[in-house]
Design an enzyme around this catalytic site. Structure first.
Site, PDB file in Angstrom:
ATOM      1  N   HIS A   1      22.193   2.549  24.946  1.00  0.00           N
ATOM      2  CA  HIS A   1      22.904   2.756  26.203  1.00  0.00           C
ATOM      3  C   HIS A   1      23.034   4.247  26.490  1.00  0.00           C
ATOM      4  CE1 HIS A   1      25.634   2.256  29.508  1.00  0.00           C
ATOM      5  NE2 HIS A   1      26.580   2.958  28.900  1.00  0.00           N
TER       6      HIS A   1
ATOM      7  N   CYS B   1      21.380   1.386  32.982  1.00  0.00           N
ATOM      8  CA  CYS B   1      21.977   2.653  32.575  1.00  0.00           C
ATOM      9  C   CYS B   1      21.023   3.840  32.630  1.00  0.00           C
ATOM     10  CB  CYS B   1      22.594   2.533  31.181  1.00  0.00           C
ATOM     11  SG  CYS B   1      21.416   2.275  29.834  1.00  0.00           S
TER      12      CYS B   1
ATOM     13  N   ASP C   1      30.279   7.189  33.192  1.00  0.00           N
ATOM     14  CA  ASP C   1      29.297   6.127  32.973  1.00  0.00           C
ATOM     15  C   ASP C   1      29.207   5.263  34.223  1.00  0.00           C
ATOM     16  OD1 ASP C   1      27.657   4.129  32.052  1.00  0.00           O
ATOM     17  OD2 ASP C   1      28.803   3.706  30.245  1.00  0.00           O
TER      18      ASP C   1
END
Length: 273
Positions: free
Chosen positions: A113, A74, A128
Protein backbone atom coordinates in the site's frame (compact mmCIF):
# COMPACT_ATOMS: atom_id res chain seq x y z
CA UNK A 1 13.48 8.72 -5.03
CA UNK A 2 13.96 9.79 -8.64
CA UNK A 3 11.49 12.54 -9.42
CA UNK A 4 9.01 12.11 -12.25
CA UNK A 5 9.59 15.04 -14.58
CA UNK A 6 5.97 15.09 -15.74
CA UNK A 7 4.18 18.21 -14.51
CA UNK A 8 0.53 18.03 -13.48
CA UNK A 9 -1.90 20.47 -15.10
CA UNK A 10 -3.04 21.99 -11.82
CA UNK A 11 -5.94 23.93 -13.35
CA UNK A 12 -7.38 20.72 -14.81
CA UNK A 13 -6.83 18.86 -11.54
CA UNK A 14 -8.52 21.61 -9.52
CA UNK A 15 -11.46 21.59 -11.95
CA UNK A 16 -11.68 17.80 -11.64
CA UNK A 17 -11.99 17.92 -7.85
CA UNK A 18 -14.00 21.14 -7.69
CA UNK A 19 -11.36 23.10 -5.79
CA UNK A 20 -11.63 26.87 -6.19
CA UNK A 21 -9.33 28.10 -3.45
CA UNK A 22 -5.85 29.58 -3.67
CA UNK A 23 -3.43 26.76 -2.83
CA UNK A 24 -0.74 27.62 -0.32
CA UNK A 25 1.58 25.60 1.89
CA UNK A 26 -0.89 25.52 4.79
CA UNK A 27 -2.81 22.89 6.74
CA UNK A 28 -6.04 24.45 5.49
CA UNK A 29 -5.01 23.79 1.88
CA UNK A 30 -3.91 20.26 2.74
CA UNK A 31 -7.27 19.48 4.35
CA UNK A 32 -9.26 21.05 1.53
CA UNK A 33 -7.41 19.27 -1.26
CA UNK A 34 -7.72 15.87 0.43
CA UNK A 35 -11.43 16.37 1.09
CA UNK A 36 -12.17 17.45 -2.48
CA UNK A 37 -9.94 14.71 -3.96
CA UNK A 38 -11.62 11.79 -2.18
CA UNK A 39 -15.08 13.22 -2.84
CA UNK A 40 -14.45 13.63 -6.57
CA UNK A 41 -12.05 10.83 -7.58
CA UNK A 42 -13.37 7.42 -6.51
CA UNK A 43 -11.30 4.51 -5.35
CA UNK A 44 -11.77 1.73 -7.93
CA UNK A 45 -10.00 -1.27 -9.43
CA UNK A 46 -11.89 -1.73 -12.68
CA UNK A 47 -8.71 -1.86 -14.78
CA UNK A 48 -7.10 -4.86 -13.02
CA UNK A 49 -10.49 -6.53 -12.52
CA UNK A 50 -10.97 -6.49 -16.29
CA UNK A 51 -7.55 -8.11 -16.72
CA UNK A 52 -5.47 -5.08 -17.70
CA UNK A 53 -2.26 -3.92 -15.98
CA UNK A 54 -2.31 -0.56 -14.20
CA UNK A 55 0.13 2.00 -15.61
CA UNK A 56 1.48 4.10 -12.72
CA UNK A 57 3.62 6.48 -14.76
CA UNK A 58 2.46 9.94 -13.70
CA UNK A 59 1.34 11.03 -17.17
CA UNK A 60 -0.84 7.92 -17.47
CA UNK A 61 -2.32 8.48 -14.01
CA UNK A 62 -3.18 12.09 -14.81
CA UNK A 63 -4.75 11.10 -18.12
CA UNK A 64 -6.93 8.45 -16.48
CA UNK A 65 -7.96 10.14 -13.24
CA UNK A 66 -8.10 13.78 -14.35
CA UNK A 67 -8.84 13.87 -18.09
CA UNK A 68 -10.91 10.66 -18.43
CA UNK A 69 -12.91 11.04 -15.21
CA UNK A 70 -11.86 7.65 -13.83
CA UNK A 71 -10.72 6.61 -10.38
CA UNK A 72 -7.93 4.34 -9.26
CA UNK A 73 -6.28 2.64 -6.32
CA UNK A 74 -3.49 3.69 -3.96
CA UNK A 75 -0.58 3.77 -6.42
CA UNK A 76 -2.59 6.07 -8.68
CA UNK A 77 -4.45 8.17 -6.10
CA UNK A 78 -1.49 8.96 -3.90
CA UNK A 79 0.99 9.42 -6.75
CA UNK A 80 -1.32 12.04 -8.26
CA UNK A 81 -1.88 13.77 -4.93
CA UNK A 82 1.84 13.73 -4.16
CA UNK A 83 2.69 15.36 -7.49
CA UNK A 84 0.06 18.06 -6.96
CA UNK A 85 1.28 18.84 -3.45
CA UNK A 86 4.91 18.93 -4.57
CA UNK A 87 4.08 21.43 -7.31
CA UNK A 88 2.37 23.63 -4.73
CA UNK A 89 5.53 23.43 -2.62
CA UNK A 90 4.72 20.91 0.10
CA UNK A 91 7.42 18.58 1.45
CA UNK A 92 6.03 15.14 0.55
CA UNK A 93 7.51 11.64 0.87
CA UNK A 94 6.03 8.45 -0.54
CA UNK A 95 5.91 5.55 1.95
CA UNK A 96 4.68 1.94 1.90
CA UNK A 97 2.53 0.00 4.34
CA UNK A 98 1.64 -3.59 5.21
CA UNK A 99 -2.15 -3.92 5.10
CA UNK A 100 -3.72 -5.42 8.25
CA UNK A 101 -7.39 -4.58 7.68
CA UNK A 102 -9.54 -7.74 7.82
CA UNK A 103 -6.40 -9.90 7.98
CA UNK A 104 -5.93 -12.76 10.49
CA UNK A 105 -3.97 -11.80 13.61
CA UNK A 106 -0.26 -12.33 13.04
CA UNK A 107 -0.58 -12.20 9.25
CA UNK A 108 2.66 -11.02 7.60
CA UNK A 109 1.61 -9.12 4.51
CA UNK A 110 3.88 -7.48 1.95
CA UNK A 111 4.30 -3.71 1.73
CA UNK A 112 1.57 -3.35 -0.87
CA UNK A 113 0.00 0.00 0.00
CA UNK A 114 1.25 3.48 -0.92
CA UNK A 115 0.71 6.41 1.45
CA UNK A 116 2.20 9.87 1.94
CA UNK A 117 4.06 11.74 4.67
CA UNK A 118 3.78 15.52 4.54
CA UNK A 119 5.89 17.74 6.79
CA UNK A 120 4.35 21.13 7.43
CA UNK A 121 5.94 23.68 9.77
CA UNK A 122 7.96 20.87 11.32
CA UNK A 123 4.93 18.64 11.97
CA UNK A 124 4.67 15.29 10.11
CA UNK A 125 1.24 14.29 8.79
CA UNK A 126 -0.03 11.04 7.32
CA UNK A 127 -1.98 11.68 4.13
CA UNK A 128 -3.76 8.88 2.27
CA UNK A 129 -6.28 9.23 -0.55
CA UNK A 130 -6.23 5.57 -1.55
CA UNK A 131 -7.30 3.14 1.18
CA UNK A 132 -10.82 2.55 -0.05
CA UNK A 133 -13.73 2.85 2.34
CA UNK A 134 -11.47 3.48 5.36
CA UNK A 135 -9.40 6.25 3.80
CA UNK A 136 -8.81 8.94 6.46
CA UNK A 137 -10.73 12.00 5.30
CA UNK A 138 -8.32 14.44 6.96
CA UNK A 139 -4.54 14.58 7.52
CA UNK A 140 -3.42 12.73 10.67
CA UNK A 141 -0.62 14.04 12.87
CA UNK A 142 2.18 11.51 13.18
CA UNK A 143 3.63 13.12 16.31
CA UNK A 144 0.60 12.25 18.44
CA UNK A 145 -0.67 8.95 19.85
CA UNK A 146 -4.01 10.48 20.83
CA UNK A 147 -7.19 9.57 19.01
CA UNK A 148 -7.79 11.87 16.05
CA UNK A 149 -11.24 12.67 14.71
CA UNK A 150 -11.90 13.17 11.01
CA UNK A 151 -15.25 14.01 9.41
CA UNK A 152 -15.96 10.29 8.87
CA UNK A 153 -14.15 8.28 11.56
CA UNK A 154 -11.76 8.33 14.51
CA UNK A 155 -8.18 7.07 14.10
CA UNK A 156 -5.05 6.67 16.15
CA UNK A 157 -1.40 6.28 15.24
CA UNK A 158 0.90 4.38 17.57
CA UNK A 159 4.67 4.27 17.15
CA UNK A 160 5.94 0.76 17.90
CA UNK A 161 9.70 0.59 17.52
CA UNK A 162 10.40 2.06 14.08
CA UNK A 163 6.92 1.40 12.72
CA UNK A 164 3.62 3.21 12.99
CA UNK A 165 0.37 1.33 13.46
CA UNK A 166 -2.76 3.01 12.07
CA UNK A 167 -6.06 1.95 13.65
CA UNK A 168 -9.67 2.96 13.12
CA UNK A 169 -12.37 3.08 15.77
CA UNK A 170 -15.27 0.73 14.99
CA UNK A 171 -18.23 -0.47 17.05
CA UNK A 172 -16.24 -3.38 18.47
CA UNK A 173 -13.22 -1.26 19.43
CA UNK A 174 -9.99 -0.44 17.62
CA UNK A 175 -9.23 -2.26 14.36
CA UNK A 176 -5.82 -2.17 12.61
CA UNK A 177 -5.63 -0.77 9.10
CA UNK A 178 -1.92 -0.93 8.29
CA UNK A 179 1.58 -0.47 9.66
CA UNK A 180 4.45 1.39 8.05
CA UNK A 181 7.84 2.99 8.59
CA UNK A 182 9.19 6.29 7.31
CA UNK A 183 11.70 5.00 4.79
CA UNK A 184 11.12 6.75 1.45
CA UNK A 185 10.08 4.35 -1.31
CA UNK A 186 11.40 4.44 -4.87
CA UNK A 187 9.55 4.28 -8.15
CA UNK A 188 10.85 0.74 -8.49
CA UNK A 189 9.38 -0.25 -5.12
CA UNK A 190 5.96 0.93 -6.25
CA UNK A 191 6.25 -0.73 -9.65
CA UNK A 192 6.91 -4.11 -8.03
CA UNK A 193 4.03 -3.76 -5.56
CA UNK A 194 1.68 -2.44 -8.22
CA UNK A 195 2.53 -5.31 -10.57
CA UNK A 196 1.54 -7.83 -7.92
CA UNK A 197 -1.67 -5.98 -7.03
CA UNK A 198 -2.88 -5.64 -10.61
CA UNK A 199 -1.77 -8.97 -12.13
CA UNK A 200 -1.33 -11.73 -9.52
CA UNK A 201 -4.27 -14.16 -9.51
CA UNK A 202 -4.38 -14.07 -5.69
CA UNK A 203 -4.63 -10.28 -5.56
CA UNK A 204 -7.95 -8.99 -4.27
CA UNK A 205 -7.90 -6.35 -7.01
CA UNK A 206 -7.87 -9.07 -9.66
CA UNK A 207 -10.49 -11.23 -7.97
CA UNK A 208 -13.13 -8.70 -6.90
CA UNK A 209 -14.69 -5.51 -8.22
CA UNK A 210 -14.29 -2.70 -5.68
CA UNK A 211 -15.38 0.93 -5.74
CA UNK A 212 -15.67 3.43 -2.90
CA UNK A 213 -16.46 7.10 -2.67
CA UNK A 214 -16.28 9.28 0.42
CA UNK A 215 -18.76 12.15 0.30
CA UNK A 216 -19.32 14.77 3.00
CA UNK A 217 -22.39 12.88 4.31
CA UNK A 218 -20.92 9.35 4.38
CA UNK A 219 -19.25 6.52 2.45
CA UNK A 220 -20.46 4.57 -0.58
CA UNK A 221 -18.96 1.09 -1.06
CA UNK A 222 -19.40 -1.43 -3.88
CA UNK A 223 -18.02 -4.96 -3.51
CA UNK A 224 -18.92 -7.03 -6.56
CA UNK A 225 -22.74 -6.80 -6.65
CA UNK A 226 -23.22 -5.53 -3.07
CA UNK A 227 -23.75 -1.78 -2.72
CA UNK A 228 -23.75 -0.14 0.71
CA UNK A 229 -23.94 3.35 2.11
CA UNK A 230 -22.79 4.29 5.61
CA UNK A 231 -23.92 7.81 6.58
CA UNK A 232 -21.97 9.67 9.23
CA UNK A 233 -25.09 9.59 11.37
CA UNK A 234 -27.63 6.82 10.95
CA UNK A 235 -27.90 3.16 9.99
CA UNK A 236 -26.07 1.50 7.13
CA UNK A 237 -28.13 0.61 4.05
CA UNK A 238 -27.36 -2.23 1.63
CA UNK A 239 -28.58 -3.26 -1.80
CA UNK A 240 -27.85 -6.22 -4.07
CA UNK A 241 -27.51 -5.21 -7.71
CA UNK A 242 -29.56 -7.19 -10.22
CA UNK A 243 -27.46 -7.48 -13.38
CA UNK A 244 -24.69 -5.95 -15.50
CA UNK A 245 -26.89 -3.06 -16.59
CA UNK A 246 -27.73 -2.24 -12.98
CA UNK A 247 -24.03 -2.43 -12.10
CA UNK A 248 -23.00 -0.07 -14.90
CA UNK A 249 -25.74 2.43 -14.00
CA UNK A 250 -24.73 2.33 -10.32
CA UNK A 251 -21.05 2.85 -11.06
CA UNK A 252 -21.91 5.91 -13.15
CA UNK A 253 -24.59 7.41 -10.91
CA UNK A 254 -23.01 6.79 -7.49
CA UNK A 255 -19.28 6.74 -8.23
CA UNK A 256 -19.04 8.76 -11.44
CA UNK A 257 -17.33 5.87 -13.25
CA UNK A 258 -18.12 4.91 -16.83
CA UNK A 259 -16.93 1.34 -17.26
CA UNK A 260 -15.13 0.57 -20.54
CA UNK A 261 -17.49 -0.98 -23.08
CA UNK A 262 -17.02 -4.16 -25.07
CA UNK A 263 -17.92 -7.83 -25.03
CA UNK A 264 -14.88 -8.73 -22.92
CA UNK A 265 -15.80 -6.24 -20.21
CA UNK A 266 -19.42 -7.39 -20.20
CA UNK A 267 -18.37 -11.03 -19.86
CA UNK A 268 -16.15 -10.21 -16.89
CA UNK A 269 -18.86 -8.14 -15.22
CA UNK A 270 -21.45 -10.86 -15.88
CA UNK A 271 -19.24 -13.28 -13.94
CA UNK A 272 -20.08 -11.33 -10.79
CA UNK A 273 -23.68 -12.42 -11.12
Amino acid sequence: MTADTHGIDLDSYFARIGYSGRPAQTLQTLKALLARHIDSIPFENITPFLGEPVNIELAAIEDKLVHHQRGGYCFEQNALLRAVLQQIGFQVTGLAARVLWQMPEGHQSAQSHMLLRVVLEGVPYLLDAGFGSNTPSAPLRMDSAARQSTPHAVYRLTLIGEEYLLEIRIAQGWAPLYRFDCRPRTAGDYKMANWYCCTHPESRFVQQLIATRIVPEGRHVLLDRQLSYQPIDGPKTEKTLADVGDLRRTLLAVFGIEVPSGAGADRKLAGIF
